[in-house]
Design a protein around this motif. Sequence first.
Motif, short mmCIF file in Angstrom:
data_model
loop_
_atom_site.label_atom_id
_atom_site.label_comp_id
_atom_site.label_asym_id
_atom_site.label_seq_id
_atom_site.Cartn_x
_atom_site.Cartn_y
_atom_site.Cartn_z
N UNK A 237 0.80 -1.25 0.20
CA UNK A 237 0.02 -0.02 -0.01
C UNK A 237 0.71 1.47 -0.04
N UNK A 238 0.81 2.00 -0.95
CA UNK A 238 1.42 3.30 -1.13
C UNK A 238 0.73 4.42 -0.23
N UNK A 239 1.51 5.10 0.67
CA UNK A 239 1.00 6.17 1.24
C UNK A 239 1.21 7.53 0.87
N UNK A 240 2.10 7.65 -0.24
CA UNK A 240 2.30 8.80 -1.13
C UNK A 240 1.32 9.84 -1.10
N UNK A 241 0.10 9.54 -1.50
CA UNK A 241 -0.99 10.68 -1.90
C UNK A 241 -1.24 11.26 -0.37
N UNK A 242 -1.52 10.73 0.56
CA UNK A 242 -1.97 11.43 1.93
C UNK A 242 -0.77 11.97 2.58
N UNK A 243 0.49 11.66 2.48
CA UNK A 243 1.68 12.47 2.76
C UNK A 243 1.86 13.85 2.01
N UNK A 244 1.55 13.81 0.80
CA UNK A 244 1.84 14.73 0.08
C UNK A 244 0.73 15.72 0.20
N UNK A 245 -0.78 15.52 0.33
CA UNK A 245 -1.73 16.06 0.31
C UNK A 245 -1.79 16.77 1.81
N UNK A 246 -1.28 16.22 2.82
CA UNK A 246 -1.30 16.62 4.11
C UNK A 246 -0.04 17.48 4.71
N UNK A 247 1.05 17.03 3.80
CA UNK A 247 2.32 17.80 4.58
C UNK A 247 2.52 17.02 5.58
N UNK A 248 2.31 15.50 5.55
CA UNK A 248 2.40 14.59 6.63
C UNK A 248 3.80 13.71 6.81
N UNK A 249 4.36 13.60 8.00
CA UNK A 249 5.30 12.65 8.53
C UNK A 249 4.81 11.73 9.49
N UNK A 250 4.87 10.30 9.04
CA UNK A 250 4.34 9.62 10.18
C UNK A 250 5.17 9.30 11.45
N UNK A 251 4.42 9.24 12.28
CA UNK A 251 4.94 9.20 13.76
C UNK A 251 5.42 7.92 14.16
N UNK A 252 4.98 6.68 13.15
CA UNK A 252 5.66 5.31 13.23
C UNK A 252 5.78 5.20 11.75
#
Length: 263
Positions: A237-252
């Motif tokens: 599963x790719x998480x690229x879209x949500x990271x880019x859309x929200x400017x998000x860095x995962x906690x874990x």
Amino acid sequence: MTSISVLGCGWLGLPLAKHLVTNGFAVKGSVRSEEKIESLEAVSVTPFVLDIDGEIAEQLWGAFLDSDILVIAIPSKNQTGFSALIRVLESSSIKHVVFVSSTSVYADNNGVVTEDIAASESSALFQIESLFYQSSVFTTTVIRFSGLVGYQRNPGLFFQKSGRSVSNPDAAVNMIHQDDCVELITQIIKQEKWNNLFNACADSHPSKREFYTQATQRIGVSTPEFIESDTQTFKIISNEKIKKALGYEFIYPDVMQITYDEC
């Protein structure tokens, strides 16, 4: 003040509701039994006892749905219940819905899965997602979470009972920690990312063999039996879209680094 109703204050919904309160939102939450009301009141969430499998009518659900935003965080696949809920929603003040779904709607493709990959049309969850998208009265953002882990959900504990095995041991795992789930939903709301579809999964994808060996060793449980196979079926599963859309860095970002202390 923006008001939010959280349908299903269980393992994910309760910490989400608590987090939303600390972020300045007025929050209502639903549980299915009177015994759980206290857990909501303890975190300043206005409690309601509601059940998607019961009667869904304006006189029962109206006060709960008197909010700006609805987050649906229940595992039900009751399409009839959700259809009835949508009818009530369309006459409520709800403007936006966040629907918590699962990456299980995707078939294994032995490759990377993005939001552009078609979900399985036979998936009950996908069919429910579609019901919400069809409404022209409110907007819906669907977030598809991968395997949920974290507090009170230690994957190693699954193997405490003997005889449980793991097939496809060299296939990649797709996991996400509760803290990331909570923060991602919060950021979707804060940043008003409506009418969207997001996959949500940690960055790393170790094999089942690596992941479950470590998980069991950490708690002193016997390593599960791995059922070997010449062919592996999997998806990443790719998480690229949500990271880019929200400017998000995962906690874990690395699931091999997750600890499972009780919360």
